[in-house]
Motif scaffolding. Structure first.
Motif, PDB file in Angstrom:
ATOM      1  N   ILE A 189       0.834  -1.205   0.000  1.00 58.94           N
ATOM      2  CA  ILE A 189       0.000   0.000   0.000  1.00 58.94           C
ATOM      3  C   ILE A 189       0.870   1.257   0.000  1.00 58.94           C
ATOM      4  O   ILE A 189       0.679   2.168  -0.806  1.00 58.94           O
ATOM      5  CB  ILE A 189      -0.951   0.000   1.208  1.00 58.94           C
ATOM      6  CG1 ILE A 189      -1.886  -1.213   1.139  1.00 58.94           C
ATOM      7  CG2 ILE A 189      -1.768   1.281   1.258  1.00 58.94           C
ATOM      8  CD1 ILE A 189      -2.813  -1.317   2.328  1.00 58.94           C
ATOM      9  N   ALA A 190       1.831   1.303   0.931  1.00 57.43           N
ATOM     10  CA  ALA A 190       2.659   2.509   1.034  1.00 57.43           C
ATOM     11  C   ALA A 190       3.914   2.179   1.829  1.00 57.43           C
ATOM     12  O   ALA A 190       3.979   1.193   2.564  1.00 57.43           O
ATOM     13  CB  ALA A 190       1.890   3.643   1.696  1.00 57.43           C
ATOM     14  N   ALA A 191       4.935   2.999   1.660  1.00 65.33           N
ATOM     15  CA  ALA A 191       6.155   2.956   2.464  1.00 65.33           C
ATOM     16  C   ALA A 191       6.352   4.352   3.039  1.00 65.33           C
ATOM     17  O   ALA A 191       6.463   5.327   2.292  1.00 65.33           O
ATOM     18  CB  ALA A 191       7.348   2.529   1.620  1.00 65.33           C
ATOM     19  N   LEU A 192       6.362   4.474   4.361  1.00 66.67           N
ATOM     20  CA  LEU A 192       6.419   5.773   5.000  1.00 66.67           C
ATOM     21  C   LEU A 192       7.319   5.704   6.213  1.00 66.67           C
ATOM     22  O   LEU A 192       7.577   4.618   6.756  1.00 66.67           O
ATOM     23  CB  LEU A 192       5.023   6.235   5.385  1.00 66.67           C
ATOM     24  CG  LEU A 192       4.250   5.433   6.437  1.00 66.67           C
ATOM     25  CD1 LEU A 192       3.161   6.295   7.064  1.00 66.67           C
ATOM     26  CD2 LEU A 192       3.608   4.196   5.810  1.00 66.67           C
ATOM     27  N   PRO A 193       7.806   6.832   6.653  1.00 66.96           N
ATOM     28  CA  PRO A 193       8.659   6.822   7.844  1.00 66.96           C
ATOM     29  C   PRO A 193       7.882   6.344   9.060  1.00 66.96           C
ATOM     30  O   PRO A 193       6.657   6.469   9.134  1.00 66.96           O
ATOM     31  CB  PRO A 193       9.076   8.289   7.993  1.00 66.96           C
ATOM     32  CG  PRO A 193       8.857   8.883   6.648  1.00 66.96           C
ATOM     33  CD  PRO A 193       7.714   8.163   6.036  1.00 66.96           C
ATOM     34  N   VAL A 194       8.627   5.762   9.978  1.00 69.51           N
ATOM     35  CA  VAL A 194       7.996   5.296  11.206  1.00 69.51           C
ATOM     36  C   VAL A 194       7.395   6.491  11.928  1.00 69.51           C
ATOM     37  O   VAL A 194       8.105   7.470  12.210  1.00 69.51           O
ATOM     38  CB  VAL A 194       9.018   4.588  12.105  1.00 69.51           C
ATOM     39  CG1 VAL A 194       8.355   4.165  13.420  1.00 69.51           C
ATOM     40  CG2 VAL A 194       9.597   3.376  11.386  1.00 69.51           C
ATOM     41  N   PRO A 195       6.085   6.479  12.192  1.00 63.36           N
ATOM     42  CA  PRO A 195       5.471   7.641  12.841  1.00 63.36           C
ATOM     43  C   PRO A 195       5.942   7.779  14.271  1.00 63.36           C
ATOM     44  O   PRO A 195       6.228   6.787  14.955  1.00 63.36           O
ATOM     45  CB  PRO A 195       3.979   7.332  12.767  1.00 63.36           C
ATOM     46  CG  PRO A 195       3.899   5.869  12.650  1.00 63.36           C
ATOM     47  CD  PRO A 195       5.120   5.432  11.891  1.00 63.36           C
ATOM     48  N   PRO A 196       6.025   9.015  14.778  1.00 62.34           N
ATOM     49  CA  PRO A 196       6.433   9.237  16.168  1.00 62.34           C
ATOM     50  C   PRO A 196       5.315   8.809  17.106  1.00 62.34           C
ATOM     51  O   PRO A 196       4.188   8.547  16.685  1.00 62.34           O
ATOM     52  CB  PRO A 196       6.666  10.749  16.226  1.00 62.34           C
ATOM     53  CG  PRO A 196       5.759  11.296  15.174  1.00 62.34           C
ATOM     54  CD  PRO A 196       5.732  10.270  14.071  1.00 62.34           C
ATOM     55  N   PRO A 197       5.641   8.736  18.418  1.00 56.32           N
ATOM     56  CA  PRO A 197       4.580   8.389  19.384  1.00 56.32           C
ATOM     57  C   PRO A 197       3.422   9.379  19.301  1.00 56.32           C
ATOM     58  O   PRO A 197       3.616  10.580  19.165  1.00 56.32           O
ATOM     59  CB  PRO A 197       5.300   8.474  20.738  1.00 56.32           C
ATOM     60  CG  PRO A 197       6.741   8.302  20.408  1.00 56.32           C
ATOM     61  CD  PRO A 197       6.962   8.907  19.053  1.00 56.32           C
ATOM     62  N   ARG A 198       2.213   8.862  19.372  1.00 55.13           N
ATOM     63  CA  ARG A 198       1.033   9.714  19.244  1.00 55.13           C
ATOM     64  C   ARG A 198       0.772  10.432  20.554  1.00 55.13           C
ATOM     65  O   ARG A 198       0.856   9.861  21.625  1.00 55.13           O
ATOM     66  CB  ARG A 198      -0.201   8.868  18.882  1.00 55.13           C
ATOM     67  CG  ARG A 198      -0.067   8.170  17.540  1.00 55.13           C
ATOM     68  CD  ARG A 198      -1.443   7.727  17.058  1.00 55.13           C
ATOM     69  NE  ARG A 198      -2.138   6.929  18.072  1.00 55.13           N
ATOM     70  CZ  ARG A 198      -2.066   5.611  18.162  1.00 55.13           C
ATOM     71  NH1 ARG A 198      -1.294   4.941  17.339  1.00 55.13           N
ATOM     72  NH2 ARG A 198      -2.742   4.973  19.079  1.00 55.13           N
ATOM     73  N   SER A 199       0.439  11.681  20.410  1.00 52.32           N
ATOM     74  CA  SER A 199       0.024  12.450  21.576  1.00 52.32           C
ATOM     75  C   SER A 199      -1.483  12.494  21.709  1.00 52.32           C
ATOM     76  O   SER A 199      -2.017  12.999  22.690  1.00 52.32           O
ATOM     77  CB  SER A 199       0.578  13.885  21.494  1.00 52.32           C
ATOM     78  OG  SER A 199       0.114  14.516  20.298  1.00 52.32           O
ATOM     79  N   ASN A 200      -2.161  12.015  20.710  1.00 48.92           N
ATOM     80  CA  ASN A 200      -3.621  11.952  20.765  1.00 48.92           C
ATOM     81  C   ASN A 200      -4.061  10.645  20.144  1.00 48.92           C
ATOM     82  O   ASN A 200      -3.245   9.795  19.786  1.00 48.92           O
ATOM     83  CB  ASN A 200      -4.252  13.163  20.060  1.00 48.92           C
ATOM     84  CG  ASN A 200      -3.688  13.359  18.648  1.00 48.92           C
ATOM     85  OD1 ASN A 200      -3.550  12.402  17.910  1.00 48.92           O
ATOM     86  ND2 ASN A 200      -3.320  14.596  18.318  1.00 48.92           N
ATOM     87  N   SER A 201      -5.334  10.499  19.984  1.00 49.20           N
ATOM     88  CA  SER A 201      -5.887   9.242  19.491  1.00 49.20           C
ATOM     89  C   SER A 201      -6.057   9.200  17.995  1.00 49.20           C
ATOM     90  O   SER A 201      -6.741   8.345  17.468  1.00 49.20           O
ATOM     91  CB  SER A 201      -7.254   8.992  20.168  1.00 49.20           C
ATOM     92  OG  SER A 201      -8.134  10.057  19.856  1.00 49.20           O
ATOM     93  N   ALA A 202      -5.427  10.137  17.289  1.00 50.85           N
ATOM     94  CA  ALA A 202      -5.588  10.155  15.839  1.00 50.85           C
ATOM     95  C   ALA A 202      -4.889   8.952  15.220  1.00 50.85           C
ATOM     96  O   ALA A 202      -3.833   8.506  15.683  1.00 50.85           O
ATOM     97  CB  ALA A 202      -5.024  11.453  15.270  1.00 50.85           C
TER      98      ALA A 202
END
Length: 377
Positions: free
Chosen positions: A71-84
């Protein structure tokens, strides 16, 4: 990349007894349905695979019945500060509803093939846990593990595979995914060719249960099928009951007709037999005409009959005669009667100076004397 659905060790697949019977029964019922219906009723095995690359990229892949597609290749997302949801902009509503799995590289784990007795089938996961320290250089507390059933051998033993990942490697991978680790349904290990093995290394308590719409539709379809089956059986029962009532009415009508015909036939038989009996009685006695004709020839002149009576075989004559004493002799020898005799005393009539007499005789059978012996034979 093409793949086949992963093979998990499941109690409903490996179990015996009632669970095995229910699985076999459900599979047999589904075989009668069209392919499109089976696809609609089957629980979806699609899932979303998250795989770390060497350059800190996160590969997002979709695994379905037709294989695995990127589907996609993306950078590892940072820790979430909200529930998004970090993948909200990349996935459709259906994609966001899929269960999410982390796919570990093949070199992260250790695999051992074991042969176990058939009795281990019901508690395969626990039995494999006892084999960790014997088959691997790790302690059971230092690894996460799962297993799968490869096949059942001809001798009944189970050929299984123990999959072990050191806990430090497992934690290291999960630590690099702080933004997506929550809400995971499982953690897989890739085979040498990159395809998922079909195990779940995530602890059962940590697994996120995704609500599958397919199960709701399956339950709805199953309820509809049961309702349709009940209605069909009720309709069949009503049809059988109506047919039985119609047959009962027809049988009652035919029985009444048969009784009427039987009664009419009996009346006809009685009438025929009665007529034959009366005709036999008439034929057994001479007719009145024959009796009167014979009397006319035998009674002398001066004899007058006032009454002639025939009652059964009894002949009675009442009249006046100037030769009353000779009447018995004149009437003897007739074919129509026998034993003529005067009944009572003769009484003279002063007006005609003739004697009033009453004479009785017994009527003979109508057959002639020559015919009687022949009839008796």
């Amino acid at each position: 990349m093409s793949t086949v659905p992963a093979t998990r060790v499941r109690l409903q697949d490996a179990g015996r007894g009632m669970r095995g019977f229910l699985a076999w029964w459900a599979q047999g019922l589904s075989a009668w349905l069209p392919a499109a219906w089976r696809g609609a009723l089957a629980a979806s095995s699609d899932r979303l695979l998250l795989q770390l690359a060497d350059d800190d990229l996160l590969l997002l892949r979709h695994q379905g019945a037709d294989g695995i597609r990127d589907i996609a290749a993306l950078p590892v997302p940072p820790p979430r500060s909200n529930s998004a949801d970090p993948f909200a902009t990349l996935l459709s509503d259906a994609g966001r509803a899929l269960p999410r799995w982390v796919l570990l590289p093949a070199e992260a784990g250790l695999r051992r093939t074991l042969v176990l007795p058939a009795a281990a089938r019901e508690r395969l996961h626990d039995v494999l846990g006892f084999e960790i320290e014997r088959q691997t250089p790790f302690a059971a507390a230092d690894v996460v593990y799962d297993g799968r059933l490869l096949r059942t051998r001809e001798d009944g033993q189970l050929e299984t595979e123990l999959v072990v990942v050191p806990r430090n490697r497992f934690d290291a991978v999960m630590g690099r995914l702080p933004g997506v680790a929550d809400g995971l349904a499982g953690v897989e290990l890739a085979a040498a060719d990159g395809r998922p093995l079909g195990v779940n290394l995530l602890a059962p308590a940590s697994r996120h249960r995704t609500r599958r719409v397919g199960w709701a539709w399956s339950l709805a379809y199953a309820g509809l099928g049961v309702l349709a089956l009940v209605l069909a059986l009720a309709q069949v029962l009503d049809n059988r009951r109506a047919a039985a009532e119609a047959l009962e009415r027809e049988v009652a009508q035919r029985s009444a007709q048969a009784r009427g015909v039987s009664q009419q036939r009996q009346r006809l038989v009685d009438a025929v037999e009665g007529g034959a009996y009366l005709q036999g009685l008439r034929n057994a006695r001479p007719s009145v005409a024959e009796v009167m004709d014979e009397l006319a020839r035998r009674l002398p002149d001066g004899t007058y009959l006032e009454k002639l009576s025939i009652d059964g075989d009894q002949l009675t004559l009442v009249g006046l005669s100037n030769q009353a004493a000779a009447l018995v002799g004149k009437l003897e020898g007739a074919r129509q009667w026998r034993a003529p005799a005067l009944s009572g005393a003769l009484q003279q009539d002063p007006r005609t100076r003739s004697d009033r007499f009453t004479l009785d005789a017994k009527l003979n059978d109508a057959a002639t004397p020559e015919e009687r012996p022949r009839a008796a034979r």
